[in-house]
Design an enzyme around this catalytic site. Structure first.
Site, PDB file in Angstrom:
ATOM      1  N   LYS A  99     -18.975  -6.709  11.671  1.00 23.93           N
ATOM      2  CA  LYS A  99     -20.049  -5.711  11.745  1.00 23.93           C
ATOM      3  C   LYS A  99     -19.792  -4.672  12.831  1.00 23.93           C
ATOM      4  CE  LYS A  99     -23.061  -8.626  14.642  1.00 23.93           C
ATOM      5  NZ  LYS A  99     -24.382  -9.312  14.691  1.00 23.93           N
ATOM      6  N   HIS A 265       4.151  -3.097   1.563  1.00 20.56           N
ATOM      7  CA  HIS A 265       3.984  -1.643   1.476  1.00 20.56           C
ATOM      8  C   HIS A 265       2.668  -1.244   2.152  1.00 20.56           C
ATOM      9  CE1 HIS A 265       3.645   2.406  -0.145  1.00 20.56           C
ATOM     10  NE2 HIS A 265       4.924   2.329  -0.453  1.00 20.56           N
ATOM     11  N   GLY A 360      13.967   8.230  -0.379  1.00 21.28           N
ATOM     12  CA  GLY A 360      13.709   8.485  -1.799  1.00 21.28           C
ATOM     13  C   GLY A 360      14.376   9.778  -2.201  1.00 21.28           C
ATOM     14  N   GLY A 361      13.683  10.899  -1.931  1.00 21.95           N
ATOM     15  CA  GLY A 361      14.247  12.202  -2.250  1.00 21.95           C
ATOM     16  C   GLY A 361      15.526  12.495  -1.499  1.00 21.95           C
TER      17      GLY A 361
END
Length: 414
Positions: A99, A265, A360-361
């Site tokens: 909380k 991830h 990636g790219g």
């Protein structure tokens, strides 16, 4: 200490940090103290949260302006008795930040577990040394690439991409985190077809590549899906931890029928950690807790690329993943997003050799395709370890990459 110590960054408009700390300690444990009869105080004393540190920080005008009020900033530490909660992450997070996460400008910075509490968590099943043993690569950072543009594509496209990345010298190829179970590239077919490709590349070129397959589905189906992946020959499981929960990761890591590494991830984690005023710190969330729960790899935004994290935070994540701890193996740091070969010297300088360089790219966008992209990275890694500036390396693939993406590490020395 027999329980857990929580460290918070608070911004308090009452300007009384000690009072605020005591309110938190009581509110998350026994609820009240001063108005309790003495006998009841004695009975509940062992359950009471204890404030052990209060430190006032310098005022931030930017924060005051953002909040439209003047606040006092501070670090507080509260110890919570082990008697109050069961030794699992849902109970721990609810106790220390349940909380409270709804109560104004409070951020959970760290959790310090007692040794007795650590024993209830598995840590990485393989860890850095175990992953290196699988690949028989011990003297350099690992190189990982990502399947790109797989949605709507078939197995043939996957096999071509995988082959090119493996021939380029990539050590691990992972699914995109948004590739779920589908008719064109179902889980087991991806694994079986991928393993055939990787075995062929190994026999032809002598380079071993592991495939991290995305395990997905409804929460109560995950274990069965993970076991199907293992039976089909999966090398590594990619898992979107924060879409499910840390405890789900732990349940996968503890299962003896899932004897493969798990790659965590960070998808969705930004909702928890991005704010400087609220939520849970990135080092705690993507570092310590992922390691304790069983992640062999932790992906997180690098300080250099397209989704940059502040360098101090990124290094703190890595510290939690790799610092010595007799209870846990070390996890691989995987600084990610917008990485190209020109960043390799930065990554090795800042994170050392025990890191996974993830692109990636920066691999697929190379003019010579993924093979050329992978080779450019491998050349950049080798040159950096030899302390050779990248612009001095006579390699067509690396030269092409530096022409496209630049060489920001021109003056970097290890």
């Amino acid at each position: 200490m027999s329980g857990i110590i929580a460290t918070y960054l608070i911004h308090d408009d009452s300007h009384n940090l000690e009072k605020k700390a005591e309110q938190i300690a009581l509110g998350l444990t026994i609820g009240s103290w001063t108005h309790l009869p003495h006998l009841l105080q004695e009975q509940l004393k062992q359950h009471k949260g204890n404030v052990i540190h209060v430190e006032e920080l310098a005022e931030h005008e930017h924060t005051n302006s953002y909040l439209r009020k003047k606040v006092k900033r501070g670090i507080i530490k509260i110890e919570y008795p082990l008697l109050n909660f069961s030794p699992d992450l849902p109970a721990i997070l609810t106790t220390t930040f349940g909380k409270l996460s709804l109560d104004g400008e409070v951020k959970l910075i760290d959790l310090t577990f007692s040794d007795g509490l650590k024993k209830h968590f598995p840590g990485p099943k393989f860890g850095i040394d175990g992953i290196r043993n699988l690949l028989q690569v011990h003297d350099r950072p690992l190189l990982m690439s990502i399947f790109k543009g797989m949605i709507g594509r078939n197995i043939g496209y996957l096999k071509t991409q995988l082959r090119d990345q493996a021939i380029g010298g990539v050590d691990i190829v992972k699914d995109d985190e948004i590739l779920f179970e589908n008719a064109l590239t179902p889980l087991t077919k991806r694994i079986v077809s991928g393993k055939e490709v990787l075995q062929s590349v190994y026999e032809t070129y002598g380079h071993k590549t592991l495939y991290a397959v995305n395990v997905t589905g409804r929460t109560f189906d995950l274990k069965e899906n993970a076991k199907r992946a293992v039976q089909a020959g999966a090398d590594i499981l990619l898992f979107n931890v924060f879409a499910y929960g840390l405890d789900v990761l732990q349940s996968l890591a503890e299962d003896d029928e899932i004897p493969v590494p798990i790659m965590a991830h960070p998808a969705v984690s930004g909702a928890y950690s991005a704010s400087k005023l609220y939520g849970i710190s990135s080092p705690l969330l993507l570092g310590k807790l992922l390691r304790y729960a069983g992640a062999d790899f932790s992906l997180f935004p690098s300080p250099y690329g397209s989704v940059a994290l502040e360098k101090e935070e990124a290094l703190a994540i890595s510290k939690y993943l790799t610092e010595d701890d007799v209870f846990f193996k070390k996890s691989f740091s995987v600084p990610s997003a917008g990485i190209h070969p020109g960043f390799v010297p930065f990554i090795i300088r800042d994170f050392g050799k025990d890191v996974v360089i993830n692109a990636g790219g920066g691999i697929h966008g190379h003019p010579n395709g993924a093979q050329g992209g992978g080779k450019a990275f491998r050349t950049a890694i080798d040159a950096t370890l030899q302390n050779k500036p990248l612009h001095e390396v006579d390699d067509i693939n690396l030269h092409s990459a530096l022409q496209i993406w630049g060489n920001p590490s021109h003056e970097v020395k290890l």
